[in-house]
Design a protein around this motif. Structure first.
Motif, PDB file in Angstrom:
ATOM      1  N   LYS A 113       0.854  -1.186   0.000  1.00 15.86           N
ATOM      2  CA  LYS A 113       0.000   0.000   0.000  1.00 15.86           C
ATOM      3  C   LYS A 113       0.889   1.234   0.000  1.00 15.86           C
ATOM      4  N   THR A 114       0.719   2.074  -1.029  1.00 11.72           N
ATOM      5  CA  THR A 114       1.481   3.309  -1.145  1.00 11.72           C
ATOM      6  C   THR A 114       0.564   4.494  -0.856  1.00 11.72           C
ATOM      7  N   VAL A 115       1.142   5.677  -0.820  1.00  7.76           N
ATOM      8  CA  VAL A 115       0.334   6.876  -0.595  1.00  7.76           C
ATOM      9  C   VAL A 115      -0.661   7.091  -1.727  1.00  7.76           C
ATOM     10  N   ASP A 116      -0.420   6.486  -2.893  1.00 12.38           N
ATOM     11  CA  ASP A 116      -1.334   6.603  -4.033  1.00 12.38           C
ATOM     12  C   ASP A 116      -2.285   5.418  -4.164  1.00 12.38           C
ATOM     13  N   GLY A 117      -2.216   4.455  -3.245  1.00  5.35           N
ATOM     14  CA  GLY A 117      -3.074   3.271  -3.295  1.00  5.35           C
ATOM     15  C   GLY A 117      -2.249   2.001  -3.374  1.00  5.35           C
ATOM     16  N   ALA A 126       8.126   4.402  -4.814  1.00  9.27           N
ATOM     17  CA  ALA A 126       6.904   4.930  -4.197  1.00  9.27           C
ATOM     18  C   ALA A 126       7.037   4.951  -2.679  1.00  9.27           C
TER      19      ALA A 126
END
Length: 134
Positions: free
Chosen positions: A27-31, A44
């Protein structure tokens, strides 16, 4: 079949996990991001949670709790770098829930120190990873 991914999960203290994988989900800050062999290069920011590493047999998996950090992908090599990383099998949902409740109580009482925020991130990561590993 494509060659497997080479994956390393590194914390500030140690190499937490290293080996081959069929895929990695984080899970990244962008999803959420899913990595398969042949994935284009990426760097990421991670959010606290459980990184899922699917082993080459396609059936077994490893879950690693991370409190943030980075994921780097290049030439079928995946590096996950986080200040804190711990294998989910070392965690329990009950203990993680207690840690999270303790961190939230400190924040609710007005303690907004970096130490308390870090405690919250780690407890969140532990709980998400422990739940995912069930």
């Amino acid at each position: 079949m494509a060659d497997p991914l080479q994956v390393e999960v590194v914390s500030a203290e140690a190499l937490v996990w290293s080996g081959e994988a069929e895929s990695v989900i984080a899970k990244t800050v962008d999803g959420d991001i899913g990595i398969l062999p042949g994935h284009s290069p990426v760097l990421a920011l991670l959010v606290p949670g459980g990184v899922e590493i699917v082993c080459p047999d396609g059936r077994s998996r490893e879950i690693v709790a991370v409190d943030g950090g980075f994921i780097s992908v290049s030439q079928d090599r995946v590096s996950i770098l986080s200040e804190y990383a711990r294998m989910a099998q070392e965690l329990s949902v009950a203990d993680a829930e207690r840690e999270l409740a303790d961190a939230r109580a400190k924040l609710d009482a007005g303690d907004e120190s970096e130490e308390t925020k870090q405690h919250l991130h780690r407890a969140t990561a532990q709980l998400r990873a422990a739940q995912k590993a069930r």
